[in-house]
Design an enzyme around this catalytic site. Structure first.
Site, short mmCIF file in Angstrom:
data_model
loop_
_atom_site.label_atom_id
_atom_site.label_comp_id
_atom_site.label_asym_id
_atom_site.label_seq_id
_atom_site.Cartn_x
_atom_site.Cartn_y
_atom_site.Cartn_z
N GLY A 139 -55.81 31.24 96.16
CA GLY A 139 -56.77 31.80 97.10
C GLY A 139 -58.05 32.19 96.42
CD GLU B 246 -61.07 29.66 97.01
OE1 GLU B 246 -60.49 29.36 95.93
OE2 GLU B 246 -62.29 29.90 97.06
CD GLU C 27 -57.59 28.95 93.68
OE1 GLU C 27 -56.46 29.30 94.09
OE2 GLU C 27 -58.53 29.75 93.51
CD GLU D 102 -47.45 26.55 83.66
OE1 GLU D 102 -46.23 26.30 83.79
OE2 GLU D 102 -47.90 27.30 82.78
#
Length: 153
Positions: A48, A64, A68, A120
């Site tokens: 987020g 988001e 991501e 990660e």
């Protein structure tokens, strides 16, 4: 286009501001929770980030997650709102982040390995979830583990 928070920061510097954020709780088919190891602090958190001018909080959460993780998600419900928290970031910016956290399901995309925001991505069994990067995310994780819903703090 310059991001909204960046534009505000040029005007107010590091002073405290209310920072609207949105993120997602994503489980896989085995009931494991997806978390992101962040590049800014090398710790775990929910996917987020900041709501941009003109976006709804749901639109921001979906955007988001895509940025991501590479995943496309669909919001299924509002999990909770986490609003009474204060933070100071490594660069000195101070904020009261208000996080709108949504339940979401994956509908497409491909999980990435890493990018400029993500070191990660990993699915965790709830009993094995790592400590989160801030109290706000830790409280949300604790609420999920406890089976709470429709949380507001």
């Amino acid at each position: 286009m310059e991001d909204y928070v960046g534009a505000i920061r040029k005007k107010i510097g590091h002073d405290r501001l209310i920072f609207n954020c949105a993120g997602c709780i994503i489980f896989d088919e085995r009931g494991r929770l997806l978390l992101q190891k962040r590049t800014d602090c090398e710790m775990w958190g929910f996917l987020g980030g900041a709501v941009e001018l003109g976006e709804s909080v749901a639109e921001a959460a979906v955007r988001e997650v895509k940025e991501e993780s590479g995943l496309d998600v669909e919001i299924t419900s509002l999990y909770g709102v986490y609003s009474k928290y204060f933070t100071e970031y490594a660069n000195g910016d101070k904020a009261q982040p208000i996080v709108h956290l949504f339940n979401a399901k994956v509908i497409g995309g491909k999980l990435i390995d890493s990018n400029e925001e993500t070191l990660e991505l990993k699915y965790f069994d709830l009993k094995d979830a790592p400590p989160m990067f801030c109290k706000q995310h830790q409280d949300a994780l604790d609420d999920i583990i406890a089976g709470r819903e429709y949380v507001y703090r």
